[in-house]
Design a protein around this motif. Structure first.
Motif, PDB file in Angstrom:
ATOM      1  N   LYS A 118      44.439  17.317  20.646  1.00 15.58           N
ATOM      2  CA  LYS A 118      43.613  16.178  20.223  1.00 15.58           C
ATOM      3  C   LYS A 118      42.248  16.262  20.900  1.00 15.58           C
ATOM      4  O   LYS A 118      41.201  16.168  20.250  1.00 15.58           O
ATOM      5  CB  LYS A 118      44.316  14.861  20.600  1.00 15.58           C
ATOM      6  N   ALA A 119      42.255  16.491  22.219  1.00 15.99           N
ATOM      7  CA  ALA A 119      41.002  16.561  22.986  1.00 15.99           C
ATOM      8  C   ALA A 119      40.135  17.736  22.527  1.00 15.99           C
ATOM      9  O   ALA A 119      38.902  17.616  22.432  1.00 15.99           O
ATOM     10  CB  ALA A 119      41.316  16.691  24.477  1.00 15.99           C
ATOM     11  N   GLU A 120      40.770  18.872  22.230  1.00 12.50           N
ATOM     12  CA  GLU A 120      40.018  20.057  21.776  1.00 12.50           C
ATOM     13  C   GLU A 120      39.329  19.786  20.440  1.00 12.50           C
ATOM     14  O   GLU A 120      38.182  20.188  20.225  1.00 12.50           O
ATOM     15  CB  GLU A 120      40.955  21.266  21.666  1.00 12.50           C
ATOM     16  N   SER A 121      40.034  19.110  19.540  1.00 10.62           N
ATOM     17  CA  SER A 121      39.453  18.767  18.237  1.00 10.62           C
ATOM     18  C   SER A 121      38.249  17.849  18.406  1.00 10.62           C
ATOM     19  O   SER A 121      37.219  18.025  17.759  1.00 10.62           O
ATOM     20  CB  SER A 121      40.492  18.066  17.345  1.00 10.62           C
ATOM     21  N   VAL A 122      38.393  16.860  19.288  1.00  9.96           N
ATOM     22  CA  VAL A 122      37.310  15.902  19.539  1.00  9.96           C
ATOM     23  C   VAL A 122      36.091  16.619  20.116  1.00  9.96           C
ATOM     24  O   VAL A 122      34.951  16.389  19.681  1.00  9.96           O
ATOM     25  CB  VAL A 122      37.786  14.773  20.485  1.00  9.96           C
ATOM     26  N   THR A 123      36.316  17.518  21.078  1.00  4.32           N
ATOM     27  CA  THR A 123      35.208  18.276  21.682  1.00  4.32           C
ATOM     28  C   THR A 123      34.457  19.079  20.628  1.00  4.32           C
ATOM     29  O   THR A 123      33.217  19.100  20.602  1.00  4.32           O
ATOM     30  CB  THR A 123      35.740  19.213  22.790  1.00  4.32           C
ATOM     31  N   ALA A 124      35.207  19.727  19.740  1.00  6.70           N
ATOM     32  CA  ALA A 124      34.580  20.528  18.674  1.00  6.70           C
ATOM     33  C   ALA A 124      33.692  19.654  17.791  1.00  6.70           C
ATOM     34  O   ALA A 124      32.588  20.060  17.405  1.00  6.70           O
ATOM     35  CB  ALA A 124      35.658  21.214  17.836  1.00  6.70           C
ATOM     36  N   LEU A 125      34.146  18.438  17.497  1.00 12.32           N
ATOM     37  CA  LEU A 125      33.366  17.534  16.644  1.00 12.32           C
ATOM     38  C   LEU A 125      32.108  17.035  17.342  1.00 12.32           C
ATOM     39  O   LEU A 125      31.031  16.992  16.747  1.00 12.32           O
ATOM     40  CB  LEU A 125      34.237  16.347  16.207  1.00 12.32           C
ATOM     41  N   THR A 126      32.233  16.653  18.609  1.00 15.81           N
ATOM     42  CA  THR A 126      31.049  16.146  19.325  1.00 15.81           C
ATOM     43  C   THR A 126      30.018  17.261  19.521  1.00 15.81           C
ATOM     44  O   THR A 126      28.818  17.022  19.435  1.00 15.81           O
ATOM     45  CB  THR A 126      31.427  15.516  20.689  1.00 15.81           C
ATOM     46  N   LYS A 127      30.498  18.474  19.766  1.00 12.79           N
ATOM     47  CA  LYS A 127      29.578  19.626  19.879  1.00 12.79           C
ATOM     48  C   LYS A 127      28.884  19.875  18.542  1.00 12.79           C
ATOM     49  O   LYS A 127      27.725  20.291  18.485  1.00 12.79           O
ATOM     50  CB  LYS A 127      30.339  20.891  20.290  1.00 12.79           C
ATOM     51  N   GLY A 128      29.609  19.606  17.447  1.00  8.58           N
ATOM     52  CA  GLY A 128      29.040  19.760  16.109  1.00  8.58           C
ATOM     53  C   GLY A 128      27.859  18.836  15.886  1.00  8.58           C
ATOM     54  O   GLY A 128      26.835  19.230  15.318  1.00  8.58           O
ATOM     55  N   VAL A 129      27.969  17.595  16.361  1.00 13.43           N
ATOM     56  CA  VAL A 129      26.861  16.635  16.230  1.00 13.43           C
ATOM     57  C   VAL A 129      25.672  17.107  17.063  1.00 13.43           C
ATOM     58  O   VAL A 129      24.515  17.044  16.626  1.00 13.43           O
ATOM     59  CB  VAL A 129      27.292  15.209  16.657  1.00 13.43           C
ATOM     60  N   GLU A 130      25.961  17.615  18.269  1.00 13.32           N
ATOM     61  CA  GLU A 130      24.910  18.142  19.142  1.00 13.32           C
ATOM     62  C   GLU A 130      24.140  19.269  18.435  1.00 13.32           C
ATOM     63  O   GLU A 130      22.908  19.329  18.471  1.00 13.32           O
ATOM     64  CB  GLU A 130      25.559  18.683  20.421  1.00 13.32           C
TER      65      GLU A 130
END
Length: 470
Positions: free
Chosen positions: A92-104
């Motif tokens: 779950k945490a890995e998926s969230v990190t990937a998404l927030t990095k995507g916005v960056e």
């Protein structure tokens, strides 16, 4: 700390959630000089970090775990699944990190300045940003957009400690599967998170002030939905007012009484999830420095996203309307396009709602209750998933599609779906309603066979009474 003044921006957005980050990206696309201020360590706001995204990750994982326990054997797959909760939380945490990095990445791509820190308005055209180390920077802005979102609502007598009494954030990271979990509030957040822990083995009781679940949902759909969740093992206590929660060594004692009057009751539980809705996050933003006064609930009144202060705009959960990420995104685009001198528009009557449980529930437009109250004469077309080939093959026949159309013009006024993958299908009716389609337009559109989406067509046929497959 020394104060520095940076270049003047065309737009400074306070908040990096779905309203803020989408607004910033659109501003960048339109060639505006834009900064997005956010105090979180990552972009994406509640939705990406502690809301929509992590909850969907747990819903998906818990659905597969439940299927492995109960459905796989029927399909001829013999397994003995074991729950690895730390790994479930890790993915779950890995998926969230990937998404927030995507916005960056999208910020960099569209030349958006991400200014880290807590933003507050410091008078017309000025935003003060306080970084984590206390350093203060002042940004000059031709336009300021407030997109600070919302936070979980509290309840007197129920103190959240994020250990035994949690809000939606805490419920996404419990250290163990509770033997018993009480959910206060039968809205979307409570039912989604309650269903995650129910599937992983918790005994879940939902306590709701109203005499029904899911306010805003079509009443017939809500009844079917409650029946389904009850069959899955959720228990409901409706029409109950929670009066207090006391944390002991091993759990929580919850006291409540019937809204209609009567004897008080006590419920013992390992954990309590408070999910009675969200409130706008508008405190400490310096609104008074530009003469903006939120209403008593904290919402900022707007007219086409303009506040009462010139050059100050507000979008997303801080404004009235459904507190949904996609409503925030629509407002962000419309607001920024208006700032850029284009025509901004949001079709507020065509914003879909979804509950990502099993079965899923999705709806758009008006309910039967709303049409009756408005005196609109309408026709109903319905189709059950029990009669849908793909749903039958996949052993997911629970639920139905219901279409409401104007009796005189046949224009689609509402679509109410409960069943498999309906979150992905409601978009078809959003498009139809955006084009002011008649139910016959959908009924005469070829749909691929065998798919669950055929139920959308069959229900539309039902409006004129020529459903063919049921």
């Amino acid at each position: 700390m020394a104060e520095t003044t940076t270049t003047t921006y065309d737009v400074v957005i306070i908040g990096g959630g779905p309203a803020g980050y989408n607004g910033a990206i659109r501003a960048g696309q339109l060639g505006l000089k834009v900064a997005c201020v956010d105090k979180g360590p990552t972009l994406g706001g509640t939705c990406l970090n502690v809301g929509c995204m992590p909850s969907k990750a747990l819903l998906h994982a818990s659905e597969l775990y439940d299927a492995a326990n109960h459905e796989f054997a029927t399909l001829g797959i013999d397994v003995s699944p074991r729950l690895n909760l730390p790994q479930m939380m890790k993915q779950k945490a890995e998926s969230v990190t990937a998404l927030t990095k995507g916005v960056e990445f999208l910020f960099k791509k569209n030349k958006v300045d991400w200014v880290k820190g807590a933003g507050r308005i410091a008078g017309p055209g000025k935003v003060e940003v306080t970084a984590a180390d206390g350093a203060v920077t002042t940004l000059e802005a031709k336009n300021i957009v407030i997109a600070t979102g919302s936070e979980p609502s509290g309840l007197p007598g129920v103190a959240i400690d994020q250990k035994r009494i949690v809000d939606s954030t805490g419920a996404l990271s419990l250290p163990e599967v509770p033997k018993s979990l009480v959910v206060i509030g039968a809205g979307i957040i409570g039912l989604e998170l309650g269903s995650v822990w129910r599937r992983l083995g918790a005994q879940v009781t939902v306590v709701e002030f109203l005499d029904r679940i899911s306010p805003g949902m079509d009443a017939e759909v809500a009844k079917t939905f409650q029946r389904s969740l009850t069959k899955q093992g959720m228990e409901f206590k409706l029409g109950m007012k929670v009066t207090g929660a006391a944390v002991g060594k091993k759990g929580v004692s919850l006291t409540m009484e019937p809204v209609a009057g009567g004897a008080a009751e006590t419920l013992e539980a390992d954990y309590v999830l408070l999910a009675i809705g969200r409130r706008p996050y508008t405190e400490g933003l310096g609104l008074e420095s530009v003469g903006i006064t939120p209403d008593k609930r904290g919402f900022i009144e707007t007219d086409h996203w303009k506040t009462s202060a010139p050059g100050v705009w507000a979008i997303g959960d801080v404004t009235l309307g459904p507190m949904l990420a996609h409503k925030a995104e629509d407002e962000a685009v419309a607001c920024i396009e208006t700032i850029a001198g284009k025509a901004g528009h949001v079709a507020y009557g065509i914003i879909p709602s979804v509950v990502y449980t099993t079965p899923e529930v999705a709806w758009v437009g008006r309910t039967e209750e709303e049409l009756k109250e408005a005196g609109v004469v309408y026709k109903v077309g319905k189709f059950p998933f029990t009669a849908n080939s793909r749903a039958k093959i996949n052993h997911e026949t629970e639920g139905f599609v219901k279409i409401l159309a104007d009796a005189a013009t046949d224009e689609v006024l509402g679509a109410h779906l409960i069943g498999p993958s309906v979150s992905e299908m409601i978009g078809e009716y959003c498009v139809a309603m955006e084009f002011r389609a008649a139910s016959e337009d959908v009924a005469r559109t070829c749909h691929p066979h065998p798919t669950r989406s055929e139920a959308l067509r069959q229900a539309a046929m039902g409006v004129e009474g020529w459903t063919m497959q049921a």
